[in-house]
Design an enzyme around this catalytic site. Sequence first.
Site, PDB file in Angstrom:
ATOM      1  N   HIS B 226       0.795  -1.215   0.000  1.00 25.25           N
ATOM      2  CA  HIS B 226       0.000   0.000   0.000  1.00 25.25           C
ATOM      3  C   HIS B 226       0.836   1.277   0.000  1.00 25.25           C
ATOM      4  O   HIS B 226       0.586   2.152  -0.827  1.00 25.25           O
ATOM      5  CB  HIS B 226      -1.051   0.020   1.095  1.00 25.25           C
ATOM      6  CG  HIS B 226      -2.044   1.119   0.825  1.00 25.25           C
ATOM      7  ND1 HIS B 226      -2.946   1.047  -0.212  1.00 25.25           N
ATOM      8  CD2 HIS B 226      -2.204   2.328   1.363  1.00 25.25           C
ATOM      9  CE1 HIS B 226      -3.625   2.168  -0.280  1.00 25.25           C
ATOM     10  NE2 HIS B 226      -3.210   2.971   0.663  1.00 25.25           N
ATOM     11  N   TYR B 230       1.611   5.265  -2.427  1.00 21.96           N
ATOM     12  CA  TYR B 230       1.913   6.642  -2.003  1.00 21.96           C
ATOM     13  C   TYR B 230       3.288   7.073  -2.476  1.00 21.96           C
ATOM     14  O   TYR B 230       3.525   8.247  -2.723  1.00 21.96           O
ATOM     15  CB  TYR B 230       1.750   6.795  -0.486  1.00 21.96           C
ATOM     16  CG  TYR B 230       0.291   6.810  -0.139  1.00 21.96           C
ATOM     17  CD1 TYR B 230      -0.468   7.950  -0.386  1.00 21.96           C
ATOM     18  CD2 TYR B 230      -0.357   5.686   0.336  1.00 21.96           C
ATOM     19  CE1 TYR B 230      -1.823   7.962  -0.146  1.00 21.96           C
ATOM     20  CE2 TYR B 230      -1.717   5.686   0.572  1.00 21.96           C
ATOM     21  CZ  TYR B 230      -2.445   6.832   0.327  1.00 21.96           C
ATOM     22  OH  TYR B 230      -3.784   6.848   0.542  1.00 21.96           O
ATOM     23  N   HIS B 377      -9.902   1.122 -10.729  1.00 23.03           N
ATOM     24  CA  HIS B 377      -9.495   2.096  -9.708  1.00 23.03           C
ATOM     25  C   HIS B 377      -8.026   2.493  -9.875  1.00 23.03           C
ATOM     26  O   HIS B 377      -7.697   3.669  -9.905  1.00 23.03           O
ATOM     27  CB  HIS B 377      -9.736   1.503  -8.314  1.00 23.03           C
ATOM     28  CG  HIS B 377      -9.045   2.250  -7.218  1.00 23.03           C
ATOM     29  ND1 HIS B 377      -9.417   3.512  -6.838  1.00 23.03           N
ATOM     30  CD2 HIS B 377      -7.984   1.926  -6.438  1.00 23.03           C
ATOM     31  CE1 HIS B 377      -8.619   3.931  -5.862  1.00 23.03           C
ATOM     32  NE2 HIS B 377      -7.738   2.983  -5.607  1.00 23.03           N
ATOM     33  N   PHE B 378      -7.129   1.500 -10.010  1.00 25.22           N
ATOM     34  CA  PHE B 378      -5.729   1.939 -10.061  1.00 25.22           C
ATOM     35  C   PHE B 378      -5.301   2.388 -11.450  1.00 25.22           C
ATOM     36  O   PHE B 378      -4.247   3.003 -11.596  1.00 25.22           O
ATOM     37  CB  PHE B 378      -4.770   0.948  -9.400  1.00 25.22           C
ATOM     38  CG  PHE B 378      -4.617  -0.380 -10.044  1.00 25.22           C
ATOM     39  CD1 PHE B 378      -5.082  -1.516  -9.403  1.00 25.22           C
ATOM     40  CD2 PHE B 378      -4.006  -0.503 -11.267  1.00 25.22           C
ATOM     41  CE1 PHE B 378      -4.939  -2.751  -9.998  1.00 25.22           C
ATOM     42  CE2 PHE B 378      -3.859  -1.739 -11.861  1.00 25.22           C
ATOM     43  CZ  PHE B 378      -4.334  -2.871 -11.220  1.00 25.22           C
ATOM     44  N   HIS B 379      -6.156   2.152 -12.450  1.00 24.16           N
ATOM     45  CA  HIS B 379      -5.854   2.801 -13.723  1.00 24.16           C
ATOM     46  C   HIS B 379      -6.274   4.268 -13.706  1.00 24.16           C
ATOM     47  O   HIS B 379      -5.838   5.053 -14.544  1.00 24.16           O
ATOM     48  CB  HIS B 379      -6.481   2.040 -14.891  1.00 24.16           C
ATOM     49  CG  HIS B 379      -5.626   0.869 -15.300  1.00 24.16           C
ATOM     50  ND1 HIS B 379      -5.728  -0.377 -14.728  1.00 24.16           N
ATOM     51  CD2 HIS B 379      -4.597   0.773 -16.194  1.00 24.16           C
ATOM     52  CE1 HIS B 379      -4.824  -1.194 -15.256  1.00 24.16           C
ATOM     53  NE2 HIS B 379      -4.116  -0.517 -16.134  1.00 24.16           N
ATOM     54  N   ARG B 442     -10.845  -9.725 -11.698  1.00 26.15           N
ATOM     55  CA  ARG B 442      -9.663  -9.113 -12.272  1.00 26.15           C
ATOM     56  C   ARG B 442      -8.631 -10.211 -12.576  1.00 26.15           C
ATOM     57  O   ARG B 442      -8.876 -11.375 -12.288  1.00 26.15           O
ATOM     58  CB  ARG B 442      -9.073  -8.092 -11.304  1.00 26.15           C
ATOM     59  CG  ARG B 442      -8.455  -8.709 -10.085  1.00 26.15           C
ATOM     60  CD  ARG B 442      -8.095  -7.705  -9.020  1.00 26.15           C
ATOM     61  NE  ARG B 442      -6.839  -7.017  -9.298  1.00 26.15           N
ATOM     62  CZ  ARG B 442      -6.117  -6.382  -8.370  1.00 26.15           C
ATOM     63  NH1 ARG B 442      -6.536  -6.355  -7.115  1.00 26.15           N
ATOM     64  NH2 ARG B 442      -5.014  -5.764  -8.677  1.00 26.15           N
ATOM     65  N   ARG B 443      -7.472  -9.834 -13.142  1.00 25.59           N
ATOM     66  CA  ARG B 443      -6.357 -10.761 -13.403  1.00 25.59           C
ATOM     67  C   ARG B 443      -6.845 -12.028 -14.101  1.00 25.59           C
ATOM     68  O   ARG B 443      -6.542 -13.134 -13.673  1.00 25.59           O
ATOM     69  CB  ARG B 443      -5.706 -11.205 -12.094  1.00 25.59           C
ATOM     70  CG  ARG B 443      -5.224 -10.111 -11.200  1.00 25.59           C
ATOM     71  CD  ARG B 443      -4.555 -10.733  -9.980  1.00 25.59           C
ATOM     72  NE  ARG B 443      -4.164  -9.741  -9.023  1.00 25.59           N
ATOM     73  CZ  ARG B 443      -4.728  -9.584  -7.838  1.00 25.59           C
ATOM     74  NH1 ARG B 443      -5.732 -10.352  -7.463  1.00 25.59           N
ATOM     75  NH2 ARG B 443      -4.290  -8.654  -7.014  1.00 25.59           N
TER      76      ARG B 443
END
Lengths: 158, 552
Positions: B226, B230, B377-379, B442-443
């Site tokens: 995580h 950041y 989300h992370f794209h 996903r994946r």
Amino acid sequence: MHMHKYEKIWLIFGIGSLVFFLSTIGVSAFYLGNKPPSCLTTVNPDKVDQEKPFNQPGLHKVEGKDWDYELVFVASTFNYNPGEVKIPLGAKVKIIATTKDVIHGFEVAGTDINMMLEPGYVSEYTKTFNKTGEYLVVCNEYCGAGHHLMTSKIEVVK
Amino acid sequence: MVNTAAEKVKVDPRDAKLSMAHFFVAFAALAIGGLMGLLQTLVRSGKYELPGGIGYYEILTAHGVMMGLVLTTFFIMGFQYAAVCRTAGTPTNAARRTGWIGFWTMVVGTAMAATMILLNKATVLYTFYAPLQAHWIFYLGMTLVVVGSWIDGAAQIMTYIKWRRSNPGKPSPLLSFMAVVNTLLWIVATLGVAATVLFQLLPWSLGLVKTVNVLVSRTLFWYFGHPLVYFWLLPAYMCWYAIIPKIIGGKIFSDSLARMSFILFLIFSIPVGFHHQLMEPGIDSAWKFIQVILTFMVVIPSLMTAFSLFATFERYGRSKGAIGLFGWFKVLPWNDARFTVPFIGMASFIPAGAGGIVNASNQMDQVVHNTIWVTGHFHLTAATSVVLTFFGISYWLVPHLTGRKLTKAMNKLAIIQGWVWFICMVFMSGAMHFEGLLGAPRRSAFSTYGGAKQAVEWIPYQIAQAVGGSILFMGIILVLIIFINLAFFAPKGDEEFPVGEAENSQETVPMVFENWKLWLGITAILILFAYTVPFIDIIQNAPPGSKGFKTW
């Protein structure tokens, strides 16, 4: 250190919302019991087939517990046992699952039943099935070349 | 007062060379990883099959490693090194040499890991997933990337220390301060992944030990996994806080508040890995909830950042005579790629952050965990907010370092690139979010799951993702054209390294922000609080270990 008046208002509003939001999650988790599927039970991953209840995968009626049925799932690359199961409408079911080899996912697509199956650990989640229909069970954690072929089916019948 | 001499400050050519070396690797990773990403969206549309027996998960591993680790780590180290050189002065020869050692260590590690992925000996995705067992060279390569980044980071810290020594009692330059916070965050966070690789995965893949404790490896990985996001995000924040104000001709809203938000990120980004493990057995739900609370603490510095940025924009706009509630929005320099491209990234962070709140919430996560919603989300966060800001940085930093100019033509192309990226993400990330809510995992390669009704509903979204992925790949080609132009072909000249100044320069910055013993101490206490008891639980309550599996 100086802080602008508007920024103070903005932060008080933001932190206030945060406290409210976290309290909602907390009350839901610890008062209403909506905790994520977690269970501190372990099992020897090499002997899953011999251990109760995993020696008999499938749906079993139980008496004298808070739930009506126990649904036992054993995952292995790239397969769920049972591959198909029928559940009576309105039944409160405790799903008990584990894996014999690598990490797998256990997701009943379109519901909140979603657990990780890790070797050596038992995952549990209790759910009442209130709607008839077919539910697809998919592995949602990468487990190897056949990952996307790993599936099972839950049918809720009258 | 504007110091005109400081305007002309340039990064020393010797340091420019080191930063550029990092960027070459980063953009090469973008090219390879981008192609892999395109192929994935095509495969998953169901209309395309990979040639030559190449596995879907092999290219998925390559995409994740290239984009998530190689592109980001090399770009960040190159950018932060330049930022420290620009604001804290030229490093000593020893520091520069340290930087090069770090760089080459990372290059060797990357080559080792990449080779094993291409040989299909390490198809374990970049999150490892023990007891899936990769070749030991893959793990060793990853270790070298991490260790190399520590050495690289040490070069920045050495230059920062040199500045502090020669300016006693003064707060360090804001950009250097921010780079040091991010390097420290990275070092503390990577201790987790280093521990699992060195003490668990390497001995196990070499056959020195027979089994691995899966939950320990996952817990150590997410302890790192995580804060990793950041580590990606803070360099973008450096640009938004300290560079964008200068580009638009405004001022930094508050130097002290910027420092405070960075310190809060350092403290609250690490002891929160359990929110990636909410659906896992073996961790008590009370401890999961404690880490959910800690996770949400980063909302506070995020809100501070949002306030500061928009305050800067509004004040600048009003100083240009804009009126009305949103009149300032129109006068922002939309025809300047150095502003527009990072701005699109910044704006994407609003829905992206909201999605993150869903992911980290106990019960809501049950609906979206490991669905393609998370990929969407992370794209938005990493692949749009962060990466577009990185591109925006490179559009002035590369010519600055190579002694060239960002020409009008390239500026225009860069703006087009930013909007192309935005459009493709609306398709790709949007479709992923909706498809995830319907339950698609996903994946995962293309599958009809035996013709299941639910799986049929997912296919149109997968086609939308392929459309988005194809546009995105065009966006990557544009970036590469611009990068190569700015590195080799753009006309010679001076491109400014913009560094903003605080609005209220009379206000002194509290020195407590640079009390590293204090902040690292608080970080350590929080980490110990969040991890000690559950970790003892995990080890004492451990099932028999797992032997290795190769299932690809």
